[in-house]
Write a protein that holds these residues in place. Structure first.
Motif, PDB file in Angstrom:
ATOM      1  N   LEU A 179       0.829  -1.201   0.000  1.00  0.00           N
ATOM      2  CA  LEU A 179       0.000   0.000   0.000  1.00  0.00           C
ATOM      3  C   LEU A 179       0.865   1.253   0.000  1.00  0.00           C
ATOM      4  O   LEU A 179       0.632   2.197  -0.771  1.00  0.00           O
ATOM      5  N   LYS A 180       1.873   1.265   0.854  1.00  0.00           N
ATOM      6  CA  LYS A 180       2.770   2.418   0.898  1.00  0.00           C
ATOM      7  C   LYS A 180       3.500   2.583  -0.427  1.00  0.00           C
ATOM      8  O   LYS A 180       3.702   3.709  -0.906  1.00  0.00           O
ATOM      9  N   ASP A 181       3.906   1.480  -1.019  1.00  0.00           N
ATOM     10  CA  ASP A 181       4.576   1.522  -2.318  1.00  0.00           C
ATOM     11  C   ASP A 181       3.679   2.176  -3.369  1.00  0.00           C
ATOM     12  O   ASP A 181       4.122   3.034  -4.148  1.00  0.00           O
ATOM     13  N   ALA A 182       2.405   1.795  -3.400  1.00  0.00           N
ATOM     14  CA  ALA A 182       1.471   2.354  -4.381  1.00  0.00           C
ATOM     15  C   ALA A 182       1.220   3.839  -4.121  1.00  0.00           C
ATOM     16  O   ALA A 182       1.177   4.662  -5.062  1.00  0.00           O
ATOM     17  N   PHE A 183       1.068   4.205  -2.847  1.00  0.00           N
ATOM     18  CA  PHE A 183       0.854   5.609  -2.511  1.00  0.00           C
ATOM     19  C   PHE A 183       2.056   6.451  -2.913  1.00  0.00           C
ATOM     20  O   PHE A 183       1.918   7.537  -3.488  1.00  0.00           O
ATOM     21  N   THR A 184       3.257   5.964  -2.614  1.00  0.00           N
ATOM     22  CA  THR A 184       4.481   6.692  -2.932  1.00  0.00           C
ATOM     23  C   THR A 184       4.603   6.926  -4.431  1.00  0.00           C
ATOM     24  O   THR A 184       4.902   8.031  -4.882  1.00  0.00           O
ATOM     25  N   GLU A 185       4.367   5.873  -5.208  1.00  0.00           N
ATOM     26  CA  GLU A 185       4.445   6.003  -6.665  1.00  0.00           C
ATOM     27  C   GLU A 185       3.414   7.003  -7.191  1.00  0.00           C
ATOM     28  O   GLU A 185       3.718   7.825  -8.063  1.00  0.00           O
ATOM     29  N   GLU A 186       2.220   6.940  -6.644  1.00  0.00           N
ATOM     30  CA  GLU A 186       1.164   7.857  -7.109  1.00  0.00           C
ATOM     31  C   GLU A 186       1.502   9.301  -6.775  1.00  0.00           C
ATOM     32  O   GLU A 186       1.344  10.190  -7.616  1.00  0.00           O
ATOM     33  N   LEU A 187       1.976   9.555  -5.563  1.00  0.00           N
ATOM     34  CA  LEU A 187       2.317  10.927  -5.182  1.00  0.00           C
ATOM     35  C   LEU A 187       3.475  11.459  -6.016  1.00  0.00           C
ATOM     36  O   LEU A 187       3.446  12.600  -6.491  1.00  0.00           O
ATOM     37  N   LEU A 188       4.495  10.648  -6.228  1.00  0.00           N
ATOM     38  CA  LEU A 188       5.640  11.094  -7.028  1.00  0.00           C
ATOM     39  C   LEU A 188       5.255  11.372  -8.481  1.00  0.00           C
ATOM     40  O   LEU A 188       5.947  12.139  -9.169  1.00  0.00           O
TER      41      LEU A 188
END
Length: 454
Positions: free
Chosen positions: A97-106
């Motif tokens: 989940l954190k991986d997906a959030f990080t990619e989306e924000l970047l």
């Protein structure tokens, strides 16, 4: 033994719960003094209190609730995490989940140029990290901040905050902070006003940095808001932001832009600094980034990531629920083009408020970008200053906020002396809801004028 939360407790009056709050909580509480009601439920831009009164919410958790209250997709995101078995607290250990959030924000930043740092859960925490990193990278200690700026209430963040109210009782704040004037088209710090006043601030800033007799050694960083929020909703002119970026790059000074309140579609773009076409060295994010749940993140240009492992820590860096609601919020903002909605609804509100100003001259100035707006309340019976601005009428602004509450409209004030009525509604607000705001606000101004001026 089974425990249940008291959300379905027997409802009493607003006064009942406010009296209990007063008895049990510190004197530091603030919002209940201005908005004396008690939440029972909320949906979208509508709030219901324990007595069944329904309010139109143009405060939105001080900008935190970008999608309004209890957006169904955010509620589902919380349910999905709870049902998944994922830990709710992970420190800075990653998860899918954190991986997906990080990619989306970047994906909202220039590709491959920034990395993220998860800090504590508030904007103040992220600002503290940004200040420390600037000092770590440059080896310098001074920081330049701007009058009217707000960056939080923790020690370092308060040190670079302009408002003196919270500073008066706290001695020995962080040393090495130099405040400079911030351009204000209506209330120009140099008494010039308009574009000429803004240009004067630009020249002053550039000269201050480059003057070998300025008296202040080169700073580690410059920290600012592209739109000052608590300072009275003051948008920085595009040329000013570009000048700050030009000068800081030229002299190896890090530029920190605080997007805690102005970010995430509120200004009509994803980030307010984008209006100027610049790339800050660090971008501070909180409030709306967590989809209504606590989260703060720092975006850092890769070349300035000077941290050693554990060089800056914080227990609540891994709020998985906030990353879930934040991830869904970012998707909704992009797919529904909420930046454009904020721009369009903001244009309507600006035009409507300027029409109201013809009827009520106490509305001295309407300003902002998108759905981050300020209404400068003035005493038009007094003489104008050198820049053509009427004196602030803080008493009338207080009365307007009170009248808005009586007319079931929630909003906040800001600015010097609290004379600026602020708009911070959800960025997915509809045209009909904006029209209802104008209707209630018009009545509230009329009621306040009658109460204060007779």
């Amino acid at each position: 033994m089974t425990f249940t939360t008291p959300v379905k407790a027997v409802l009493a009056s607003n006064k009942h719960f406010l009296d209990r709050q007063k008895a049990m909580e510190s004197n530091v509480r603030s919002y209940p003094r201005k908005l004396p009601f008690v939440y029972a439920k909320a949906q979208g831009v509508w709030v219901t209190d324990v007595e069944g009164n329904e309010y139109l919410d143009f405060l939105a958790g001080a900008g935190t609730l970008a999608l309004g209250h209890n957006h169904p997709k955010l509620i589902q995101a919380v349910r999905d995490v709870l049902d998944s078995g994922l830990p709710l607290h992970t420190l800075d250990i990653t998860s899918p989940l954190k991986d997906a959030f990080t990619e989306e924000l970047l994906s909202f930043f220039p590709k491959d140029q920034y990395i993220l740092q998860f800090t504590g859960p508030s904007g103040a925490d992220a600002n503290e990290a940004a200040i420390k990193l600037a000092k770590t990278y440059t080896g310098r200690t001074n920081i330049i901040a701007f009058s009217g700026g707000f960056h939080g209430m923790t020690h370092g963040a308060l040190s670079v905050t302009g408002n003196l109210g919270a500073k008066q009782a706290v001695q020995g704040l962080m040393p090495g902070v130099q405040f400079m004037p911030y351009p204000h088209v209506y209330r120009c710090p140099f008494g010039i006003g308009g574009e000429a006043g803004a240009k004067a601030v630009e020249r002053y800033f550039e000269n201050f940095i480059e003057d070998v007799e300025s008296g202040v050694v080169k700073p580690a960083a410059v920290i600012l808001e592209a739109i000052q929020g608590e300072g009275g909703v003051v948008p920085a002119p595009i040329s000013f932001l570009q000048k700050v970026r030009e000068v800081t790059q030229k002299h190896g000074i890090l530029m920190i832009v605080d997007e805690v309140q102005a970010g995430f579609c509120r200004s009509g773009k994803m980030f307010a600094f984008e209006h100027a076409g610049i790339e800050p060295d660090m971008v501070v994010m909180s409030k709306a980034i967590g989809g209504s749940l606590p989260l703060a993140v720092l975006a850092i240009k890769k070349e300035f990531d000077a941290w050693q492992p554990a060089g800056h820590t914080g227990t609540f860096r891994g709020n998985q629920l906030a990353m879930a609601t934040g991830y869904v919020s970012l998707k909704i903002m992009r797919e529904e083009n909420l930046a454009q909605n904020a721009q369009q609804r903001g244009e309507y509100l600006t035009n409507a408020l300027n029409e109201l100003a013809k009827e009520f001259p106490c509305i001295g100035n309407v300003r902002g970008k998108g759905l981050m707006m300020g209404i400068d309340i003035v005493d038009e019976h007094q003489a104008k200053d050198n820049a053509g601005a009427y004196p602030a009428d803080s008493d009338l602004a207080v009365a307007i906020q009170k009248a808005c509450f009586n007319n079931k409209l929630l909003l906040e004030r800001g600015g010097r002396g609290g004379n600026v009525v602020r708009i911070l509604c959800a960025v997915n607000i509809t045209q009909a809801e904006c029209e209802e705001f104008i209707k209630r606000f018009r009545q509230s101004v009329a009621d306040a004028l009658k109460a204060v001026r007779g």
